[in-house]
Scaffold this motif. Structure first.
Motif, mmCIF file in Angstrom:
data_model
loop_
_atom_site.group_PDB
_atom_site.id
_atom_site.type_symbol
_atom_site.label_atom_id
_atom_site.label_comp_id
_atom_site.label_asym_id
_atom_site.label_seq_id
_atom_site.Cartn_x
_atom_site.Cartn_y
_atom_site.Cartn_z
ATOM 1 N N SER A 364 -7.724 -8.304 -2.079
ATOM 2 C CA SER A 364 -6.948 -8.280 -3.324
ATOM 3 C C SER A 364 -5.454 -8.054 -3.070
ATOM 4 O O SER A 364 -4.609 -8.698 -3.709
ATOM 5 C CB SER A 364 -7.490 -7.204 -4.270
ATOM 6 O OG SER A 364 -7.461 -5.925 -3.648
ATOM 7 N N ARG A 367 -3.985 -11.194 -1.586
ATOM 8 C CA ARG A 367 -3.963 -12.257 -2.604
ATOM 9 C C ARG A 367 -2.799 -12.070 -3.576
ATOM 10 O O ARG A 367 -2.076 -13.017 -3.881
ATOM 11 C CB ARG A 367 -5.304 -12.263 -3.351
ATOM 12 C CG ARG A 367 -5.405 -13.350 -4.397
ATOM 13 C CD ARG A 367 -6.850 -13.503 -4.874
ATOM 14 N NE ARG A 367 -7.371 -12.314 -5.544
ATOM 15 C CZ ARG A 367 -8.301 -11.509 -5.024
ATOM 16 N NH1 ARG A 367 -8.794 -11.756 -3.833
ATOM 17 N NH2 ARG A 367 -8.735 -10.460 -5.704
ATOM 18 N N GLN A 368 -2.602 -10.846 -4.038
ATOM 19 C CA GLN A 368 -1.531 -10.609 -4.999
ATOM 20 C C GLN A 368 -0.161 -10.861 -4.372
ATOM 21 O O GLN A 368 0.728 -11.450 -5.004
ATOM 22 C CB GLN A 368 -1.605 -9.170 -5.530
ATOM 23 C CG GLN A 368 -0.684 -8.910 -6.721
ATOM 24 C CD GLN A 368 -0.971 -9.848 -7.884
ATOM 25 O OE1 GLN A 368 -2.112 -9.947 -8.349
ATOM 26 N NE2 GLN A 368 0.050 -10.566 -8.344
ATOM 27 N N ARG A 405 -2.614 -22.104 -7.368
ATOM 28 C CA ARG A 405 -2.769 -20.743 -7.888
ATOM 29 C C ARG A 405 -4.151 -20.589 -8.534
ATOM 30 O O ARG A 405 -4.856 -19.597 -8.328
ATOM 31 C CB ARG A 405 -1.662 -20.456 -8.896
ATOM 32 C CG ARG A 405 -1.525 -18.988 -9.293
ATOM 33 C CD ARG A 405 -0.409 -18.825 -10.317
ATOM 34 N NE ARG A 405 0.867 -19.273 -9.792
ATOM 35 C CZ ARG A 405 1.693 -18.514 -9.084
ATOM 36 N NH1 ARG A 405 1.351 -17.254 -8.817
ATOM 37 N NH2 ARG A 405 2.844 -18.979 -8.659
ATOM 38 N N LEU A 409 -7.355 -18.189 -7.340
ATOM 39 C CA LEU A 409 -7.969 -17.218 -8.232
ATOM 40 C C LEU A 409 -9.455 -17.506 -8.446
ATOM 41 O O LEU A 409 -10.248 -16.588 -8.644
ATOM 42 C CB LEU A 409 -7.238 -17.225 -9.580
ATOM 43 C CG LEU A 409 -5.821 -16.644 -9.558
ATOM 44 C CD1 LEU A 409 -5.103 -16.914 -10.879
ATOM 45 C CD2 LEU A 409 -5.862 -15.140 -9.280
ATOM 46 N N PRO A 412 -11.056 -17.304 -3.973
ATOM 47 C CA PRO A 412 -10.076 -16.762 -3.012
ATOM 48 C C PRO A 412 -10.561 -16.762 -1.567
ATOM 49 O O PRO A 412 -9.767 -16.902 -0.636
ATOM 50 C CB PRO A 412 -9.832 -15.339 -3.518
ATOM 51 C CG PRO A 412 -11.034 -15.008 -4.352
ATOM 52 C CD PRO A 412 -11.445 -16.298 -4.971
#
Length: 487
Positions: A364, A367-368, A405, A409, A412
């Motif tokens: 996470s 990914r962010q 993107r 999402l 991932p």
């Protein structure tokens, strides 16, 4: 170092913040390029253009081609691969460090593949997540516990390296399934010897021709029959494959059989070649098609390219397959991030060559960060190669970035991301004009039953022929250069 002798009538060679292989600072020629610079500076644009035309004619006559697949075209386009005449030159000391780092890496990767299909110590000790193995599309449970003939899982590998603006080399990718490009390396050197004999023979360059014999020796060493003259065949998908020229070239150069799946048959758990006078036992199969297609009884049932029962013959120890099925588990782009840890785990050494910093989008935090900085990232689908399934943020449109993107999402775990690296540049000759292009280096490694990797001197320099582009893959229109290692 010496000042650059400007080529007559040629446009200035622009200098930017990228590392340039031939020039340093204010157009200062690096010492190992001095002979090459003097020779090309002494030729007129017309002479250079004539050499280029002759080079392309020779490549066409010899069938040195690559097939491009474009979704917008009904028929694939076959073309001669762009070959640039200005060689890429690597000093001896620089190559020795690269060679040591490549050998270290391939040694660890071979140990990793063996471990994954046997004890899985690296998973039990928490170095590589189990989920990354089980979810890997190239992981083959059929290989679990199987004794591989010759003991080498990764017989041929292509390790892609780049040089960043800091002057340091980084490993970009590990190609461990069916790496291609060998033929362009050997033919590139042959063509340079023909067209520029005064240049290649006046410089002390490491020979590459002996590596063809090494290639054959490595394949022979895998033979489970231990005969003095094992029968070796190269399995090709056929003449419509993009790399068919290479398949034919390697088979001819090594004196081995070039076969398609229909030329082979399995009887009594042994592999045979169909011949006019009967069947001939095959000891080693150098396959140039992916796992899915090699045996319709074991993998993809609709495959018409492979050999029914091949895996049964393999399990029985009656034939060696190079590369071994299941090696793709180690060249998945997510697995790439763990190779430095593999080196430390198996070899108890620090990596000689660094990875490019890599973000696993299944995490996470990673990914962010990537989503917040997408314009500065290269996003890659973990299971694809050849420049497919990739986004280069700095070159992408707003729509392309929005589409990626959403993909990230949604799934991932299918993607990794890396910061955009400043690939080094080298000059090419374009219509008689010296112009800079971005390059990388594919180093080829051969590993036989002695588990001692042999790195072919220099490897293949791949060139992004489009000005400013960072995509060097042949499948995306890239070209190649002869690569010299100074001896």
């Amino acid at each position: 170092m010496s000042k650059l002798d400007p080529l007559p009538g040629l446009s200035p060679y622009p200098l930017h913040h990228f590392f340039d292989e031939m020039f340093e600072g204010e157009r200062i020629v690096r010492p190992h390029y001095s002979h090459v610079n003097r020779m090309f500076a002494g030729m007129s644009p017309g002479e250079l253009q004539a050499k280029q035309v002759l080079m392309q004619r020779r490549m066409m006559e010899e069938g040195i081609t690559f097939t491009l697949y474009n979704p917008s075209q009904i028929q694939p386009m076959e073309r001669t691969i762009p070959f640039d005449m200005i060689p890429r030159i690597i000093p001896r000391e620089e190559w020795e460090k690269l060679e040591a780092g490549i050998i270290q890496r391939v040694t660890a990767l071979n140990l990793f593949v063996h471990d994954i299909y046997h004890e899985q110590y690296i998973v039990k000790d928490g170095i590589v997540p189990r989920k990354l193995i089980i979810a890997n599309r190239y992981f083959r449970p059929e290989m679990a516990g199987l004794r591989v003939p010759g003991g080498a899982y990764i017989t041929t590998s292509g390790i892609d390296l780049i040089r960043h603006s800091d002057g340091q080399y980084y490993v970009l990718e590990d190609n461990l399934r069916t790496p291609s490009g060998f033929s362009y390396l050997f033919k590139g050197r042959s063509l340079m010897n023909q067209l520029f004999p005064e240049l290649t023979f006046q410089n002390a360059i490491r020979d590459v021709d002996h590596s063809i014999n090494r290639f054959l020796s490595v394949l022979r060493s895998l033979s489970p029959s231990h005969t003095s003259d094992p029968v070796i065949a190269l399995l090709t998908p056929g003449e419509y494959n993009s790399a068919y020229y290479e398949h034919a070239f390697l088979a001819q150069q090594m004196g081995i059989h070039l076969v398609e799946g229909r030329d082979l048959v399995v009887q009594d758990h042994k592999l045979y070649l169909r011949q006019m006078n009967g069947l001939k036992r095959v000891d080693v199969l150098y396959r140039r098609l992916d796992d899915d297609f090699i045996d319709p009884l074991a993998f993809e049932p609709n495959s018409l390219l492979g050999v029914a029962g091949l895996m049964n013959a393999y399990r029985a120890g009656n034939v060696a397959i190079a590369n071994a099925p299941g090696t793709g588990v180690a060249d998945d782009k997510a697995m790439y991030a763990f190779v430095p840890d593999m080196i430390r785990y198996y070899l108890k050494e620090e990596p000689i060559l660094n990875n490019v910093p890599t973000y696993l989008l299944s995490k996470s935090d990673d990914r962010q960060y990537v989503l917040d900085n997408l314009s500065d990232m290269v996003v890659k689908e973990t299971s694809l190669s050849g420049g497919y399934g990739m986004l280069i943020g700095s070159e992408a449109t707003r729509q392309e970035m929005d589409e990626f993107r959403l993909k990230i999402l949604t799934e991932p775990e299918r993607y990794i991301a890396q910061p955009i690296m400043s690939l080094s540049r080298a000059p090419i000759l374009s219509e008689g004009i010296m112009s800079p292009r971005h390059i990388d280096l594919r180093a080829f490694v051969l590993t036989g039953s002695d588990r001692r990797p042999h790195v072919i001197p220099g490897g293949l320099t791949r060139v992004a022929m489009k000005e400013g582009s960072l995509v060097v893959n042949s499948s995306q229109g890239g070209g190649v250069k002869d690569t010299w290692v100074m001896s």
